[in-house]
Design a protein around this motif. Structure first.
Motif, PDB file in Angstrom:
ATOM      1  N   LEU A 143       0.830  -1.198   0.000  1.00 22.08           N
ATOM      2  CA  LEU A 143       0.000   0.000   0.000  1.00 22.08           C
ATOM      3  C   LEU A 143       0.869   1.254   0.000  1.00 22.08           C
ATOM      4  N   ALA A 144       1.979   1.196   0.735  1.00 22.09           N
ATOM      5  CA  ALA A 144       2.900   2.331   0.718  1.00 22.09           C
ATOM      6  C   ALA A 144       3.517   2.488  -0.668  1.00 22.09           C
ATOM      7  N   THR A 145       3.836   1.357  -1.310  1.00 23.15           N
ATOM      8  CA  THR A 145       4.398   1.401  -2.662  1.00 23.15           C
ATOM      9  C   THR A 145       3.403   2.010  -3.636  1.00 23.15           C
ATOM     10  N   VAL A 146       2.131   1.655  -3.506  1.00 23.45           N
ATOM     11  CA  VAL A 146       1.090   2.201  -4.382  1.00 23.45           C
ATOM     12  C   VAL A 146       1.081   3.726  -4.295  1.00 23.45           C
ATOM     13  N   ALA A 147       1.057   4.241  -3.069  1.00 25.51           N
ATOM     14  CA  ALA A 147       0.981   5.685  -2.882  1.00 25.51           C
ATOM     15  C   ALA A 147       2.282   6.376  -3.298  1.00 25.51           C
ATOM     16  N   ILE A 148       3.409   5.839  -2.859  1.00 21.78           N
ATOM     17  CA  ILE A 148       4.695   6.479  -3.139  1.00 21.78           C
ATOM     18  C   ILE A 148       5.039   6.412  -4.621  1.00 21.78           C
ATOM     19  N   SER A 149       4.833   5.232  -5.230  1.00 20.46           N
ATOM     20  CA  SER A 149       5.176   5.098  -6.646  1.00 20.46           C
ATOM     21  C   SER A 149       4.316   6.006  -7.506  1.00 20.46           C
ATOM     22  N   LEU A 151       2.974   8.859  -6.641  1.00 21.58           N
ATOM     23  CA  LEU A 151       3.419  10.229  -6.440  1.00 21.58           C
ATOM     24  C   LEU A 151       4.757  10.488  -7.130  1.00 21.58           C
ATOM     25  N   VAL A 152       5.726   9.614  -6.905  1.00 18.39           N
ATOM     26  CA  VAL A 152       7.071   9.818  -7.458  1.00 18.39           C
ATOM     27  C   VAL A 152       7.049   9.781  -8.982  1.00 18.39           C
ATOM     28  N   ILE A 153       6.365   8.793  -9.541  1.00 20.03           N
ATOM     29  CA  ILE A 153       6.348   8.649 -11.002  1.00 20.03           C
ATOM     30  C   ILE A 153       5.619   9.814 -11.653  1.00 20.03           C
ATOM     31  N   GLU A 154       4.471  10.193 -11.108  1.00 19.45           N
ATOM     32  CA  GLU A 154       3.713  11.287 -11.703  1.00 19.45           C
ATOM     33  C   GLU A 154       4.454  12.612 -11.594  1.00 19.45           C
ATOM     34  N   VAL A 155       5.077  12.866 -10.463  1.00 18.37           N
ATOM     35  CA  VAL A 155       5.854  14.101 -10.312  1.00 18.37           C
ATOM     36  C   VAL A 155       7.052  14.079 -11.250  1.00 18.37           C
ATOM     37  N   GLY A 156       7.728  12.934 -11.322  1.00 19.34           N
ATOM     38  CA  GLY A 156       8.901  12.824 -12.191  1.00 19.34           C
ATOM     39  C   GLY A 156       8.564  13.044 -13.658  1.00 19.34           C
ATOM     40  N   TYR A 178      -0.950  21.418 -17.341  1.00 20.46           N
ATOM     41  CA  TYR A 178      -0.945  20.439 -18.425  1.00 20.46           C
ATOM     42  C   TYR A 178       0.070  19.329 -18.165  1.00 20.46           C
ATOM     43  N   SER A 179       1.235  19.697 -17.644  1.00 21.72           N
ATOM     44  CA  SER A 179       2.271  18.702 -17.364  1.00 21.72           C
ATOM     45  C   SER A 179       1.813  17.714 -16.294  1.00 21.72           C
ATOM     46  N   ILE A 180       1.224  18.252 -15.233  1.00 21.69           N
ATOM     47  CA  ILE A 180       0.721  17.397 -14.154  1.00 21.69           C
ATOM     48  C   ILE A 180      -0.413  16.508 -14.663  1.00 21.69           C
ATOM     49  N   PHE A 181      -1.302  17.097 -15.452  1.00 18.90           N
ATOM     50  CA  PHE A 181      -2.458  16.356 -15.956  1.00 18.90           C
ATOM     51  C   PHE A 181      -2.011  15.248 -16.907  1.00 18.90           C
ATOM     52  N   TYR A 182      -1.128  15.570 -17.830  1.00 21.40           N
ATOM     53  CA  TYR A 182      -0.630  14.558 -18.771  1.00 21.40           C
ATOM     54  C   TYR A 182       0.090  13.430 -18.026  1.00 21.40           C
ATOM     55  N   SER A 183       0.875  13.789 -17.041  1.00 21.69           N
ATOM     56  CA  SER A 183       1.597  12.792 -16.264  1.00 21.69           C
ATOM     57  C   SER A 183       0.635  11.847 -15.552  1.00 21.69           C
ATOM     58  N   ALA A 184      -0.390  12.408 -14.934  1.00 20.73           N
ATOM     59  CA  ALA A 184      -1.371  11.593 -14.226  1.00 20.73           C
ATOM     60  C   ALA A 184      -2.148  10.701 -15.184  1.00 20.73           C
ATOM     61  N   MET A 185      -2.529  11.253 -16.339  1.00 22.36           N
ATOM     62  CA  MET A 185      -3.277  10.461 -17.312  1.00 22.36           C
ATOM     63  C   MET A 185      -2.427   9.341 -17.907  1.00 22.36           C
ATOM     64  N   GLY A 215       5.476   6.597 -18.562  1.00 18.62           N
ATOM     65  CA  GLY A 215       4.465   6.633 -17.526  1.00 18.62           C
ATOM     66  C   GLY A 215       3.419   5.552 -17.707  1.00 18.62           C
ATOM     67  N   VAL A 216       2.969   5.351 -18.938  1.00 20.87           N
ATOM     68  CA  VAL A 216       1.982   4.318 -19.227  1.00 20.87           C
ATOM     69  C   VAL A 216       2.531   2.935 -18.896  1.00 20.87           C
ATOM     70  N   THR A 217       3.783   2.689 -19.257  1.00 18.70           N
ATOM     71  CA  THR A 217       4.399   1.383 -19.007  1.00 18.70           C
ATOM     72  C   THR A 217       4.493   1.090 -17.518  1.00 18.70           C
ATOM     73  N   LEU A 218       4.957   2.050 -16.739  1.00 19.08           N
ATOM     74  CA  LEU A 218       5.080   1.841 -15.299  1.00 19.08           C
ATOM     75  C   LEU A 218       3.715   1.626 -14.649  1.00 19.08           C
ATOM     76  N   GLY A 219       2.703   2.313 -15.169  1.00 19.98           N
ATOM     77  CA  GLY A 219       1.369   2.116 -14.615  1.00 19.98           C
ATOM     78  C   GLY A 219       0.766   0.779 -14.991  1.00 19.98           C
ATOM     79  N   SER A 220       1.121   0.269 -16.169  1.00 23.62           N
ATOM     80  CA  SER A 220       0.450  -0.930 -16.677  1.00 23.62           C
ATOM     81  C   SER A 220       1.114  -2.244 -16.276  1.00 23.62           C
TER      82      SER A 220
END
Length: 461
Positions: A143-149, A151-156, A178-185, A215-220
């Motif tokens: 659960l900590a990995t879910v939250a931290i990863s 946050l870190v990946i989206e910010v990065g 736009y950068s934050i939104f694209y990263s999150a999406m 970003g898509v790869t790390l999420g998927s």
């Protein structure tokens, strides 16, 4: 009193509790997106559009019935952003976190629900003695990995794409958003674009597009894989079978998809014919990545060759890794089925890979996932064909995109009548919740059987 009632219900049926939590969140965001303040013109969004958008964002599907770049106000965009962040956590993980909040601690039941997001077998058999995903003692770390990863990946990714967004001429505040939104999406595999032009300004910005693919790869690939890699990146011997199988299957499908798109679109004048070889290779890789669940598109889907559409259908239906932000039946499911077919062809009674044997109950679950997914897609396609004059291949494409929570569309979804909108929302919900989880939730009881009936073999094949 309320806390005890919720705890009791969650203990009796964690899958039902998880589905109700997800449904309640969709209902909440439907109300929020219906508010006049959420739309750009200050009027209330009609219920079908608000409901569909809420379902699509919470299920991180990315399909839309409105223009996401112009319809919503800054407040509405904030609701959209928040919905995708919550939805990306996963059904059972989200329920386990809520259970922990209610109970004030992460108890055994909450750990079992979170563990079931990494291994659905636990929904049927309780604790499972295996190391394929995450052990119960590691759930807090997961659960900590879910939250931290997240946050870190989206910010990065947001920091990485910010110079590209600024270079297109947007102002600083707009570029940051736009950068934050694209990263999150990208990380949530939703694929929604916040700007009116979409990806057009970045069509030749390969750094920006590569960051989206990253970003898509790390999420998927899934949170269990990210968790394992974060702890044992250099020690591959400690990788579980699930991690190895996910990485190998995901990579193989991406490579095969890239090669197939490159070959199939060579003669298509609307897509690859006027590109140089380097652009063709990159576009093929981009399409192979986004077809897995990313949802971003540089080339209009409706312009793809029929063979490419069907290839995309297959990739979307398979999806990404288990317990990830991607949808589909998952790469490990198709891997187990293929391994079973190879074992049968070679006359072997057991399924073996990486010096490990895969038990029969895993194969039965894989078959169930495949069949439930296929039935869902088939029935939804048949019904939608009666509601629209769109070609069969376009309707099938959008249905699979909804089930796989991908977000790519041929334009069918945006023009559906209200009953079709509700049906597509149900398809997205089933695709995100998982057909096995849904079936387990609908089962009233799990009856034990104290006897075995006589065996008889029907003719198969």
């Amino acid at each position: 009193m309320i806390r005890e009632a919720i705890e009791a219900f969650a203990s009796r049926s964690p899958s039902r509790f998880a589905i109700l939590v997800f449904a309640a969140i969709i209902a909440l965001f439907t109300i929020l997106l219906s508010l006049p303040a959420a739309s750009a013109d200050g009027t209330a969004t009609n219920f079908p559009d608000a409901f569909f958008t809420a379902t699509s964002m919470v299920c991180v599907a990315g399909l839309t019935t409105v223009d996401m770049a112009t319809h919503w106000s800054p407040l509405g965009n904030a609701f959209v952003f928040l919905a995708t962040q919550i939805g990306a956590l996963g059904v059972l993980t989200l329920a386990s976190i809520l259970g922990a909040i209610i109970a004030g601690r992460l108890g055994l039941r909450a750990r079992l629900m979170a563990a079931s997001d990494t291994n659905p077998l636990r929904l049927h058999a309780g604790p499972v003695a295996e190391g394929q995903a995450i052990r119960l003692g590691e759930i807090g770390g997961l659960l900590a990995t879910v939250a931290i990863s997240a946050l870190v990946i989206e910010v990065g990714v947001a920091i990485a794409v910010l110079p590209s967004v600024l270079a297109t001429g947007y102002g600083l505040a707009e570029s940051l958003w736009y950068s934050i939104f694209y990263s999150a999406m990208a990380f949530t595999n939703t694929g929604v674009t916040p700007n009116v032009e979409g990806l057009t300004p970045f069509a030749h910005d390969y750094w920006f597009l590569l960051m989206l693919m990253f970003g898509v790869t790390l999420g998927s690939i899934g949170f269990p894989v990210l968790y394992a890699l974060s702890r044992n990146f250099r020690r591959r011997a400690k990788w579980s079978l699930h991690v190895k199988l996910t990485i190998v299957a995901w990579s193989a499908l991406w490579i095969l998809g890239t090669i197939a798109f490159l070959l199939l679109e060579q003669s298509n004048g609307a897509t690859f014919r006027n590109m140089n070889p380097g652009e063709q290779v990159f576009q093929s890789g981009f399409m192979s990545t986004m077809a897995r669940s990313g949802g971003f598109a540089l080339i209009p889907t409706s312009e793809l060759d029929s063979a490419s559409l069907f290839l995309t259908d297959m990739l979307m239906f398979i999806g990404g890794g288990s317990a990830s932000t991607a949808g589909g039946i998952k790469v490990t499911t198709i891997a187990v089925l293929l391994l079973a077919a190879f074992a049968e062809a070679r006359g072997r009674s057991s399924i073996e890979i990486f010096q490990r044997r895969i038990p029969g109950d895993v194969l039965r679950l894989a078959v169930s996932v495949l069949l439930w997914g296929a039935v869902t897609v088939a029935l939804a396609t048949i019904v939608l064909l009666t509601m629209t004059d769109a070609p069969f291949e376009f309707v099938l494409f959008d249905v699979i995109s909804g089930f796989g929570t991908v977000g790519l569309s041929t334009g069918v979804t945006a023009n559906l009548p209200d009953p079709g909108v509700y049906l597509m929302a149900l398809v997205m919900f089933m695709g995100r919740v998982g057909t096995v989880t849904l079936a387990a939730a609908l089962a009233v009881t799990q009856k034990g059987q104290l006897f075995t009936r006589p065996e008889e073999r029907p003719i198969v094949g």
